[in-house]
Design a protein around this motif. Structure first.
Motif, PDB file in Angstrom:
ATOM      1  N   ALA A 191      59.957  -1.252  56.957  1.00 30.62           N
ATOM      2  CA  ALA A 191      60.792  -1.056  55.769  1.00 30.62           C
ATOM      3  C   ALA A 191      60.760   0.384  55.258  1.00 30.62           C
ATOM      4  O   ALA A 191      61.414   0.703  54.264  1.00 30.62           O
ATOM      5  N   SER A 192      60.003   1.246  55.917  1.00 33.18           N
ATOM      6  CA  SER A 192      59.923   2.643  55.485  1.00 33.18           C
ATOM      7  C   SER A 192      61.264   3.344  55.637  1.00 33.18           C
ATOM      8  O   SER A 192      62.047   3.022  56.520  1.00 33.18           O
ATOM      9  N   ARG A 193      61.485   4.325  54.777  1.00 30.72           N
ATOM     10  CA  ARG A 193      62.694   5.138  54.906  1.00 30.72           C
ATOM     11  C   ARG A 193      62.433   6.275  55.892  1.00 30.72           C
ATOM     12  O   ARG A 193      61.349   6.845  55.920  1.00 30.72           O
ATOM     13  N   LEU A 194      63.465   6.601  56.638  1.00 28.13           N
ATOM     14  CA  LEU A 194      63.423   7.734  57.556  1.00 28.13           C
ATOM     15  C   LEU A 194      64.135   8.896  56.869  1.00 28.13           C
ATOM     16  O   LEU A 194      65.343   8.836  56.621  1.00 28.13           O
ATOM     17  N   VAL A 195      63.371   9.937  56.527  1.00 31.45           N
ATOM     18  CA  VAL A 195      63.898  11.077  55.776  1.00 31.45           C
ATOM     19  C   VAL A 195      63.929  12.283  56.712  1.00 31.45           C
ATOM     20  O   VAL A 195      62.885  12.823  57.080  1.00 31.45           O
ATOM     21  N   LEU A 196      65.131  12.680  57.097  1.00 32.34           N
ATOM     22  CA  LEU A 196      65.321  13.772  58.050  1.00 32.34           C
ATOM     23  C   LEU A 196      65.404  15.108  57.328  1.00 32.34           C
ATOM     24  O   LEU A 196      66.151  15.259  56.361  1.00 32.34           O
ATOM     25  N   PHE A 197      64.666  16.079  57.831  1.00 29.52           N
ATOM     26  CA  PHE A 197      64.781  17.457  57.356  1.00 29.52           C
ATOM     27  C   PHE A 197      65.637  18.212  58.355  1.00 29.52           C
ATOM     28  O   PHE A 197      65.337  18.252  59.543  1.00 29.52           O
ATOM     29  N   THR A 198      66.737  18.777  57.846  1.00 31.43           N
ATOM     30  CA  THR A 198      67.738  19.383  58.705  1.00 31.43           C
ATOM     31  C   THR A 198      68.424  20.536  57.996  1.00 31.43           C
ATOM     32  O   THR A 198      68.537  20.520  56.761  1.00 31.43           O
ATOM     33  N   THR A 199      68.906  21.485  58.764  1.00 34.74           N
ATOM     34  CA  THR A 199      69.697  22.574  58.176  1.00 34.74           C
ATOM     35  C   THR A 199      71.123  22.109  57.906  1.00 34.74           C
ATOM     36  O   THR A 199      71.897  22.827  57.282  1.00 34.74           O
ATOM     37  N   LYS A 200      71.472  20.899  58.347  1.00 34.41           N
ATOM     38  CA  LYS A 200      72.832  20.381  58.202  1.00 34.41           C
ATOM     39  C   LYS A 200      72.961  19.445  56.999  1.00 34.41           C
ATOM     40  O   LYS A 200      73.614  18.421  57.066  1.00 34.41           O
ATOM     41  N   SER A 201      72.308  19.805  55.918  1.00 38.24           N
ATOM     42  CA  SER A 201      72.370  19.016  54.695  1.00 38.24           C
ATOM     43  C   SER A 201      72.431  19.978  53.516  1.00 38.24           C
ATOM     44  O   SER A 201      72.081  21.146  53.645  1.00 38.24           O
ATOM     45  N   GLU A 202      72.867  19.457  52.392  1.00 37.28           N
ATOM     46  CA  GLU A 202      72.884  20.249  51.158  1.00 37.28           C
ATOM     47  C   GLU A 202      71.852  19.734  50.159  1.00 37.28           C
ATOM     48  O   GLU A 202      71.527  20.411  49.204  1.00 37.28           O
ATOM     49  N   GLN A 203      71.340  18.506  50.356  1.00 39.36           N
ATOM     50  CA  GLN A 203      70.414  17.932  49.384  1.00 39.36           C
ATOM     51  C   GLN A 203      69.022  18.530  49.543  1.00 39.36           C
ATOM     52  O   GLN A 203      68.475  18.598  50.639  1.00 39.36           O
ATOM     53  N   SER A 204      68.442  18.920  48.442  1.00 40.85           N
ATOM     54  CA  SER A 204      67.125  19.544  48.415  1.00 40.85           C
ATOM     55  C   SER A 204      66.023  18.496  48.289  1.00 40.85           C
ATOM     56  O   SER A 204      66.188  17.501  47.565  1.00 40.85           O
TER      57      SER A 204
END
Length: 150
Positions: free
Chosen positions: A71-84
């Motif tokens: 049930a864990s969330r997968l949180v991707l760190f990417t240069t292709k996002s705007e959310q901080s």
């Protein structure tokens, strides 16, 4: 909290992230194939004896890794996002996913992530070192969830 590295290519980065995770109490998932041999002495040289203080799980591929998420969330760190990550609300069971150094993650992997975050940086530069990004991300996630070690 867990850090997942998708097909990491540089042994020194993995070693540094293992040391970081040992110090801050996060488990590490390594999604293969990796760009180096696991017994590569550079991993141990960078991680030093800290490697004995971190839980490491190797996965044959992304699907094998994905089967462990629950049930864990997968949180991707990417240069292709705007959310901080500084405006995102982390949970203690989040899995912080980082792509391979040369190419990130494929679109199909990005699409299944629950969130995509970009560490703010000056527009003149493309990206930070993988281990540096992981340190900033894990530090913020642990700070928000009151899980930083004493």
């Amino acid at each position: 909290m867990r850090i997942a590295l998708f097909e990491p290519e540089i042994a020194g980065n993995v070693g540094a992230i293992l040391r970081l995770s040992a110090c801050l109490g996060a488990a590490v998932d390594l999604v293969e194939p990796m760009g180096f041999a696991w017994d590569d002495r550079r991993v141990r040289r960078t991680a030093m004896d800290y490697i004995d203080h971190v839980t490491i799980t190797r996965h044959a591929d992304f699907e094998a890794f994905r089967s462990t998420i629950g049930a864990s969330r997968l949180v991707l760190f990417t240069t292709k996002s705007e959310q901080s990550p500084y405006t995102f609300t982390f949970r203690p069971d989040d899995i912080l996913l980082f792509g391979k150094e040369s190419a990130g993650v494929p679109v199909d992997v990005s699409d299944i992530c629950d969130a995509r975050l970009r560490i703010p940086m000056r527009p003149q530069v493309r990206s930070m070192n993988l281990a540096t990004s992981a340190a900033l991300a894990l530090g913020e996630a642990l700070r928000q969830t009151d899980a930083l070690p004493d």
